[in-house]
Scaffold this motif. Structure first.
Motif, short mmCIF file in Angstrom:
data_model
loop_
_atom_site.label_atom_id
_atom_site.label_comp_id
_atom_site.label_asym_id
_atom_site.label_seq_id
_atom_site.Cartn_x
_atom_site.Cartn_y
_atom_site.Cartn_z
N ASP A 128 0.83 -1.20 0.00
CA ASP A 128 0.00 0.00 0.00
C ASP A 128 0.86 1.25 0.00
O ASP A 128 0.46 2.29 -0.52
N ILE A 129 2.03 1.14 0.61
CA ILE A 129 2.95 2.27 0.77
C ILE A 129 4.35 1.81 0.42
O ILE A 129 4.76 0.70 0.78
N VAL A 130 5.09 2.63 -0.30
CA VAL A 130 6.52 2.42 -0.51
C VAL A 130 7.26 3.63 0.04
O VAL A 130 6.92 4.77 -0.29
N VAL A 131 8.24 3.39 0.89
CA VAL A 131 9.16 4.44 1.32
C VAL A 131 10.49 4.14 0.63
O VAL A 131 11.13 3.13 0.92
N ALA A 154 -3.34 -0.45 -5.65
CA ALA A 154 -4.22 0.61 -6.15
C ALA A 154 -4.26 1.78 -5.17
O ALA A 154 -4.28 1.61 -3.96
N TYR A 155 -4.30 2.96 -5.72
CA TYR A 155 -4.12 4.26 -5.06
C TYR A 155 -3.06 4.18 -3.95
O TYR A 155 -3.20 4.63 -2.84
N ARG A 193 0.09 6.52 -17.16
CA ARG A 193 -1.21 5.86 -17.24
C ARG A 193 -1.56 5.15 -15.92
O ARG A 193 -2.68 5.28 -15.40
N GLN A 194 -0.58 4.44 -15.39
CA GLN A 194 -0.83 3.70 -14.14
C GLN A 194 -1.09 4.66 -12.99
O GLN A 194 -2.01 4.45 -12.19
N ILE A 195 -0.27 5.71 -12.86
CA ILE A 195 -0.43 6.66 -11.76
C ILE A 195 -1.82 7.30 -11.81
O ILE A 195 -2.50 7.43 -10.78
N VAL A 196 -2.25 7.69 -13.01
CA VAL A 196 -3.55 8.35 -13.14
C VAL A 196 -4.69 7.36 -12.91
O VAL A 196 -5.61 7.62 -12.11
N LEU A 197 -4.66 6.21 -13.58
CA LEU A 197 -5.78 5.29 -13.50
C LEU A 197 -5.92 4.62 -12.14
O LEU A 197 -7.00 4.16 -11.77
N ASN A 210 -4.97 6.27 -9.28
CA ASN A 210 -4.97 7.32 -8.26
C ASN A 210 -3.74 7.26 -7.35
O ASN A 210 -3.82 7.54 -6.15
N ASP A 211 -2.62 6.84 -7.95
CA ASP A 211 -1.39 6.76 -7.17
C ASP A 211 -0.85 8.15 -6.85
O ASP A 211 -1.15 9.13 -7.54
N VAL A 212 -0.03 8.22 -5.83
CA VAL A 212 0.64 9.47 -5.45
C VAL A 212 2.12 9.20 -5.26
O VAL A 212 2.51 8.20 -4.64
N VAL A 213 2.94 10.09 -5.81
CA VAL A 213 4.39 10.06 -5.58
C VAL A 213 4.75 11.39 -4.94
O VAL A 213 4.44 12.46 -5.49
N VAL A 214 5.38 11.35 -3.78
CA VAL A 214 5.72 12.57 -3.06
C VAL A 214 7.17 12.52 -2.60
O VAL A 214 7.65 11.47 -2.17
#
Length: 353
Positions: free
Chosen positions: A237-240, A258-259, A283-287, A289-293
């Motif tokens: 669910d989370i990657v650090v 997903a997201y 495409r994957q990030i948008v479809l 709802n992923d977030v990269v910060v």
């Protein structure tokens, strides 16, 4: 007093100097330096590739991962002689920008901030230093041997805060986190993941050794296979991300659930080129709802969160992260990376003169 200084921009300029003992001004602590954590930023400054001396000076006192004991404290400050303290690294810009004006100086927008031991302010690699009480954080006395881990812990405390805030955009009940990189930042990120009750997986290049042992002792799962393979099995669910290695970064982004949320804490070395399918990644990030910060540095809120996290941690486990303790006079050895290092510490008090 002795201090480790460098001339920023000049490789091989690090040396120990005898400097006048500092005197605490109004609202300042006088602190005896106990120890200093050494990180990649210190090595980059010593190699001449980074850093700024204070205005009007050629040399900078190195060091930002501090640990000290109060020698003198102003009345009514909340600090007393003997207190174990660390100093905040960054100071807000004098203008200030909107973020700095609201205490979020880790998010400074105009770049006019200063940083102890890095940018225009002397650091903590000295037998004595002064510290504005507003930027001093008291530590639990049990952290006397490991308190120099505070600054890297603030970095991951902020990263987890950012992750939680992003997760709160929708229903948020994460179960698994994959931490890429088992250096100090990665291992401390894993610690905070375990403290949150998550299933924690840590990936690094080495197959065995101190890093793998530290992960196992934390109750997490260690991996050394390619990140794409591990992420496909774990579906985090989370990657650090704590390596800064370009290929790892993009593989991590591409393999969250997903997201999913990917928080980048590792700083990449410029100049290395990768071939990526930017269209597929987008495409994957948008479809999904992923977030990269990206997340770096810390403010006072993160320092206090880190102090609580370290006080709650198993002290024996924290000791595992410190793989070498080097006296100040042997600073060159501390500034040289060795195989198997996790965290190297310079001892500042009790050394031979």
């Amino acid at each position: 007093m002795r201090a480790l200084t460098v001339q920023p921009g000049t490789a091989g300029s690090a040396r120990i100097e005898d400097l006048p003992d500092p005197a605490a001004g109004a609202g300042e602590l006088l602190v005896e330096g106990v120890a200093l954590g050494v990180c990649g930023t210190d090595r980059e400054i010593a190699q001449g590739s980074y850093g700024w001396a204070p205005p009007g000076r050629e040399r900078l006192v190195l060091g930002h991962e501090s640990l000290g004991r109060v020698r003198q404290a102003p009345p009514g400050s909340g600090f007393s002689p003997g207190d174990l303290v660390v100093g905040v690294v960054r100071r807000p810009d004098p203008v200030p920008c909107g973020a700095c004006a609201h205490g979020e100086f880790d998010m400074c927008r105009n770049g006019r901030y200063t940083e102890r031991g890095i940018k225009e302010l002397d650091g903590y690699a000295a037998e004595l230093w002064t510290l504005d009480t507003a930027y001093a954080v008291k530590l639990d006395p049990q952290l006397a041997d490991v308190g120099m881990l505070m600054e890297p812990t603030t970095v991951v405390a902020k990263a987890w805060e950012q992750i939680d805030r992003i997760g709160a955009r929708a229903w948020y009940e994460p179960r698994t986190v994959l931490v890429t990189g088992a250096g100090p930042i990665g291992l401390l990120a894993a610690l905070l993941g375990v403290q949150r009750g998550l299933e924690v997986h840590v990936l690094d290049r080495v197959a065995a050794g101190a890093k793998a042992d530290a992960v196992a002792a934390l109750g997490a799962t260690y991996h050394h296979d390619p990140v794409a393979d591990v992420a496909a099995k774990v579906c985090p669910d989370i990657v650090v991300e704590a390596t800064g290695a370009g290929s790892v970064v993009f593989d991590a982004i591409a393999h969250t659930g997903a997201y999913g949320i990917t928080c980048l804490t590792g700083v990449s070395t410029p100049g290395r080129k990768l071939t990526i399918d930017a269209g597929a990644d987008n495409r994957q990030i948008v479809l999904e709802n992923d977030v990269v910060v990206g997340s770096v540095n810390a403010n006072l809120r993160h320092y206090h969160a880190a102090a609580r996290a370290l006080a709650q941690a198993d002290q024996g486990w924290l000791q595992r992260l410190i793989t070498r303790r080097v006296p100040l006079q042997d600073f060159a050895d501390a500034l040289t990376a060795h195989d198997g290092d996790i965290k190297v510490v310079l001892t500042l008090s009790g050394g031979e003169r």
